[in-house]
Scaffold this motif. Structure first.
Motif, mmCIF file in Angstrom:
data_model
loop_
_atom_site.group_PDB
_atom_site.id
_atom_site.type_symbol
_atom_site.label_atom_id
_atom_site.label_comp_id
_atom_site.label_asym_id
_atom_site.label_seq_id
_atom_site.Cartn_x
_atom_site.Cartn_y
_atom_site.Cartn_z
ATOM 1 N N GLY A 21 70.237 31.965 37.525
ATOM 2 C CA GLY A 21 71.279 32.823 38.086
ATOM 3 C C GLY A 21 71.821 33.821 37.079
ATOM 4 O O GLY A 21 71.831 35.022 37.316
ATOM 5 N N GLU A 22 72.259 33.313 35.928
ATOM 6 C CA GLU A 22 72.849 34.203 34.935
ATOM 7 C C GLU A 22 71.726 34.840 34.146
ATOM 8 O O GLU A 22 71.233 34.278 33.188
ATOM 9 C CB GLU A 22 73.746 33.380 33.984
ATOM 10 N N GLY A 28 71.435 37.031 31.912
ATOM 11 C CA GLY A 28 71.823 37.862 30.787
ATOM 12 C C GLY A 28 70.780 37.902 29.708
ATOM 13 O O GLY A 28 70.919 38.609 28.731
ATOM 14 N N ARG A 29 69.725 37.118 29.879
ATOM 15 C CA ARG A 29 68.699 37.078 28.822
ATOM 16 C C ARG A 29 67.746 38.243 29.000
ATOM 17 O O ARG A 29 67.487 38.683 30.111
ATOM 18 C CB ARG A 29 67.916 35.782 28.930
ATOM 19 N N PRO A 30 67.210 38.714 27.893
ATOM 20 C CA PRO A 30 66.246 39.819 28.031
ATOM 21 C C PRO A 30 64.967 39.340 28.684
ATOM 22 O O PRO A 30 64.492 38.260 28.434
ATOM 23 C CB PRO A 30 66.007 40.249 26.586
ATOM 24 N N GLN A 31 64.418 40.182 29.483
ATOM 25 C CA GLN A 31 63.155 39.836 30.112
ATOM 26 C C GLN A 31 62.034 40.079 29.127
ATOM 27 O O GLN A 31 62.211 40.702 28.100
ATOM 28 C CB GLN A 31 62.943 40.731 31.322
ATOM 29 N N GLU A 39 61.372 43.730 28.615
ATOM 30 C CA GLU A 39 62.406 44.403 27.845
ATOM 31 C C GLU A 39 62.149 44.268 26.347
ATOM 32 O O GLU A 39 62.217 45.247 25.598
ATOM 33 C CB GLU A 39 63.750 43.757 28.192
ATOM 34 N N ILE A 80 61.267 47.268 23.837
ATOM 35 C CA ILE A 80 62.153 47.566 22.714
ATOM 36 C C ILE A 80 61.353 47.637 21.427
ATOM 37 O O ILE A 80 61.484 48.567 20.632
ATOM 38 C CB ILE A 80 63.242 46.491 22.595
ATOM 39 N N LEU A 87 68.646 49.369 11.860
ATOM 40 C CA LEU A 87 69.174 49.278 13.228
ATOM 41 C C LEU A 87 68.194 48.533 14.138
ATOM 42 O O LEU A 87 68.586 47.681 14.940
ATOM 43 C CB LEU A 87 69.399 50.692 13.761
ATOM 44 N N VAL A 94 68.968 45.024 16.028
ATOM 45 C CA VAL A 94 68.971 44.785 17.476
ATOM 46 C C VAL A 94 68.118 43.575 17.821
ATOM 47 O O VAL A 94 68.517 42.719 18.617
ATOM 48 C CB VAL A 94 68.467 46.035 18.219
ATOM 49 N N TRP A 107 69.916 40.471 16.692
ATOM 50 C CA TRP A 107 71.048 40.177 17.567
ATOM 51 C C TRP A 107 70.569 39.571 18.883
ATOM 52 O O TRP A 107 71.195 38.676 19.434
ATOM 53 C CB TRP A 107 71.813 41.467 17.783
ATOM 54 N N THR A 151 71.866 35.844 20.078
ATOM 55 C CA THR A 151 72.618 35.595 21.312
ATOM 56 C C THR A 151 71.783 34.870 22.351
ATOM 57 O O THR A 151 72.187 34.765 23.498
ATOM 58 C CB THR A 151 73.080 36.925 21.916
#
Lengths: 229, 342
Positions: free
Chosen positions: A105-106, A108-111, A114, A118, A213, A217, A220, A224
């Motif tokens: 459901g949540e 928020g994790r990168p697929q 993604e 990146i 940078l 990223v 980070w 997280t």
């Protein structure tokens, strides 16, 4: 115009006297090359068994891993670049960052896509930036270096995953923070050891900042990451 | 541009004579059409022609056999064209050369990054000075102020803002259903930088301001420095009053600088008003939007200051189980009614 022609006449006047003496044999073989010559006739890797090819490539990738882990001033990463290592690392990192079930459901994790995008887009942009700032390194060499220097971050990801198998407490967060920070600075230092040499002396900071940078990223994203319950 | 690599160059006439190199098969731009397959029918005259041609081909193939041996399959494929398939190979070769020439021309024209090279020609201390100057409004507005035309600083600032936005989105627990976090962050930042720059440049064109697109991009890019600073602080320290103070002070300083530069390059009260009003409004409102769109919901503080503030990107999931339950209940009731009536 007439004077020019007259002055140029003595230059070329003697050409008509040139003749080839008969005792110099003028003969040979004029053949138009049809079909491409095979440049690596003596080094054809097409006939060797697949195991040899794979082992050779894996050995090259492993050797570059060692060079990243102990960044010396060697040119092994630059001379014979390859993109196998970055691909391996990128896929591993993206798979590990995806976590357990894909449709929790949540989200928020990168697929997977993604993380992939990146890493590759970030590398392309940093490479373009370093080329625009006057770097002497080629496009794929730079991609190779940036990709291989993700290795410390991948190791940090594995460590974080292991730490997260335990309890999700503040101690584990501090441990993960230390590990990720250390590996991210290691990555930045390793890549600048290779990339910054190709820049003019006073512009190293301009090249280092986007690299910093980029790895920040990624670090980070690793920090997280929390697994699905 | 470059002499062709394999073919001989027998230019006897100024425009380059026809090369008779059908037999050799090197890639020239001229195809001898004499030996094309003539399918004009089988009339009597044509038969004579065909016979004549076949005899010629036999002579020619006798010569060609000495130079090439592996065109058997081409000859059969092209039917009576004979000539051991020279025509096919020549056409293929020529198509390849033409394609390669076109591709390299297009590549040199469009993918030449050397076009952008002069805009990245900066020193680190120049970048640092410009970053600091972006917060200092200029005093002299009667004289056109100098705007540096570089793209390195703005691009790095945009990427930094992407990173900060990502952090903000994560800590605020934003859930993005259709799209990705990264895509939204990049889209927002680059969209603002490029879109607002273009819009203000268009307005400047209408208001007769002396500013180029590159200068506008550079100016707005450096103006994002204030946004980066404010967001970096307030995504971590969640005090609303602090945000408002920083918004006014730092955002205001950066806006004043951009506005002053634009005023110094515009003539007339109304154009100045339009241009600078638009820029100020967009700049300040963007910072406000970024803060509140990805803001961590701190209970209590928000309730006292404003109403419940749902971040616009967050979508609230519909209560699907309730709907499903209702449907199932209705179905069972209807089935029970049918069964009972029987």
């Amino acid at each position: 115009m007439a004077e020019v022609e007259e002055s140029s006449k003595p230059l070329f006047a003697g050409l008509s006297d040139i003749s080839i003496s008969e005792d110099i044999p003028v003969e040979g073989d004029i053949s138009v090359p049809v079909g491409s010559q095979n440049p690596d006739d003596d080094f054809s890797t097409l006939d060797e068994p697949v195991k040899d090819t794979i082992l050779r490539d894996l050995r090259a990738v492993g050797q570059k891993f060692v060079h990243v882990l102990y960044p010396k001033k060697s040119s092994a990463l630059l001379k014979d670049w390859d993109l196998w290592g970055p691909l391996l690392l990128c896929v591993t990192l993206a798979l590990m960052l995806q976590g357990g079930s894909a449709d929790s459901g949540e989200d928020g994790r990168p697929q997977f896509a993604e993380v992939f995008v990146i890493i590759w887009f970030g590398s392309v942009i940093i490479t373009l930036n370093s080329k625009l700032l006057g770097g002497t390194i080629s496009f794929f060499q730079s991609l190779c270096v940036l990709g291989y220097c993700i290795l410390p971050l991948t190791v940090a990801m594995i460590v974080c995953r292991i730490v997260l198998l335990g309890a999700l407490s503040s101690v584990s967060f501090v441990v993960r923070l230390i590990v990720v920070t250390a590996s991210f600075s290691w990555s930045t230092f390793a890549s600048t050891a290779f990339l910054a040499d190709s820049q003019p002396a006073n512009r190293k900071a301009l090249v280092v900042y986007p690299v910093f940078l980029f790895y920040f990223v990624i670090g980070w994203m690793i920090l997280t990451f929390s697994p699905s319950p | 541009m470059s002499a062709s690599q394999g073919s001989t160059n027998t230019n006897t006439e100024p425009w380059g004579s026809f090369d008779d190199n059908i037999i050799q098969g090197s890639g020239s731009a001229v195809i001898d059409m004499e030996n094309m397959d003539d399918t004009s029918g089988s009339s009597f005259e044509d038969m004579g022609e065909i016979h004549q041609r076949m005899k010629e081909e036999e002579e020619v193939t006798a010569e060609a056999a000495a130079t090439e041996e592996d065109n058997g399959e081409y000859g059969e494929f092209l039917g009576m064209k004979g000539l051991k398939g020279q025509l096919g190979r020549q056409v293929a070769d020529e198509v390849w050369q033409a394609g390669k020439r076109q591709a390299s021309k297009a590549f040199n024209l469009y993918a030449n990054i050397d076009i952008l090279r002069p805009y990245f020609d900066v020193e680190p201390n120049q970048v640092r000075n410009r970053l600091v100057e972006s917060l200092i409004p200029v005093r002299m507005i009667n004289f056109p102020q100098k705007v540096a035309g570089e793209l390195y600083g703005p691009m790095m600032l945009v990427f930094t803002m992407v990173a900060i936005l990502l952090h903000g989105m994560k800590t605020s627990g934003t859930v993005i259903r259709e799209g990705t976090l990264m895509g939204t962050a990049i889209g927002t930042c680059f969209g603002y930088w490029l879109g607002v720059s273009s819009f203000i440049y268009f307005l400047a064109y209408l208001c007769n301001a002396q500013i180029t697109m590159l200068q506008m991009l550079s100016l707005l890019g450096y103006g994002l420095f204030s946004h980066c600073m404010v967001l970096f602080i307030t995504y971590n320290v969640h005090f609303h009053s602090l945000f408002y103070i920083l918004w006014l002070v730092i955002g205001g300083l950066s806006t004043l600088r951009m506005v002053a530069v634009l005023i110094s390059r515009t003539v007339g009260q109304t154009p100045r008003l339009i241009l600078c009003g638009t820029l100020a409004a967009l700049h300040m409102l963007f910072l406000l939007y970024l803060h509140f769109a990805y803001h961590k919901m701190v209970e209590g503080i928000l309730d006292t200051l404003e109403g419940p503030n749902i971040p616009p990107i967050q979508r609230v999931a519909r209560d699907v189980p309730v709907v499903a339950n209702a449907v199932v209940n209705a179905t069972i009731k209807s089935i029970a009614a049918v069964v009972q009536s029987q």
